[in-house]
Design a protein around this motif. Structure first.
Motif: not given
Length: 151
Positions: A16-20
């Protein structure tokens, strides 16, 4: 394919962080304000946020994420983000449609975005959300709030 993400699993929180982070970096540039809270998130802060996360997968890769909190007849959209290489592929619309189908059907959906984020403002208005307010958070940063009633 859209499915719930187990944010308590560090591997998924990292995805998720890699998208966020790249998604919110684009917003930061659009609104010319670089200290937005999603850019300071970590795996641990995501795991503790109390939001329910759903991901849209494109060819097995996480292309976009939406997170919500539900309280009685209110669905509060906390995050809607698309990985930049997947912009303009309809992922945000698919995630929003998914959340709109959530619940019993009479909830009100609410969401906020940076007032200078013209693409997001346009997206929410096009999706049937109505502007309900604008608030200056600090000098150089204002947030516009929207709602959409489902009945």
């Amino acid at each position: 394919m859209i499915k719930e993400i187990d944010i308590t699993d560090p591997k998924f929180a990292e995805e998720v962080l890699d998208v966020q982070i790249p998604s919110y970096k684009v917003e930061a540039e659009l609104i010319d304000f670089y200290d937005i809270p999603p850019l300071r998130d970590t795996v641990i802060t995501l795991q503790r946020c109390g939001e329910t996360f759903y991901g849209c997968y494109v060819d097995g890769e996480l292309g976009g994420v939406i997170s919500i909190k539900v309280e009685e007849e209110l669905i509060d959209i906390h995050r809607l983000m698309v990985y930049p290489k997947h912009f303009r592929k309809g992922i945000a619309g698919r995630l929003l449609d998914f959340v709109e189908s959530y619940g019993e059907g009479d909830e009100t959906l609410i969401v906020s975005t940076g007032s200078k984020n013209a693409p997001a403002v346009h997206f929410y208005e096009k999706s049937g959300f109505v502007k309900i307010g604008e608030m200056t958070v600090m000098e150089g940063l204002s947030i516009t709030s929207f709602e959409k009633k489902r009945k």
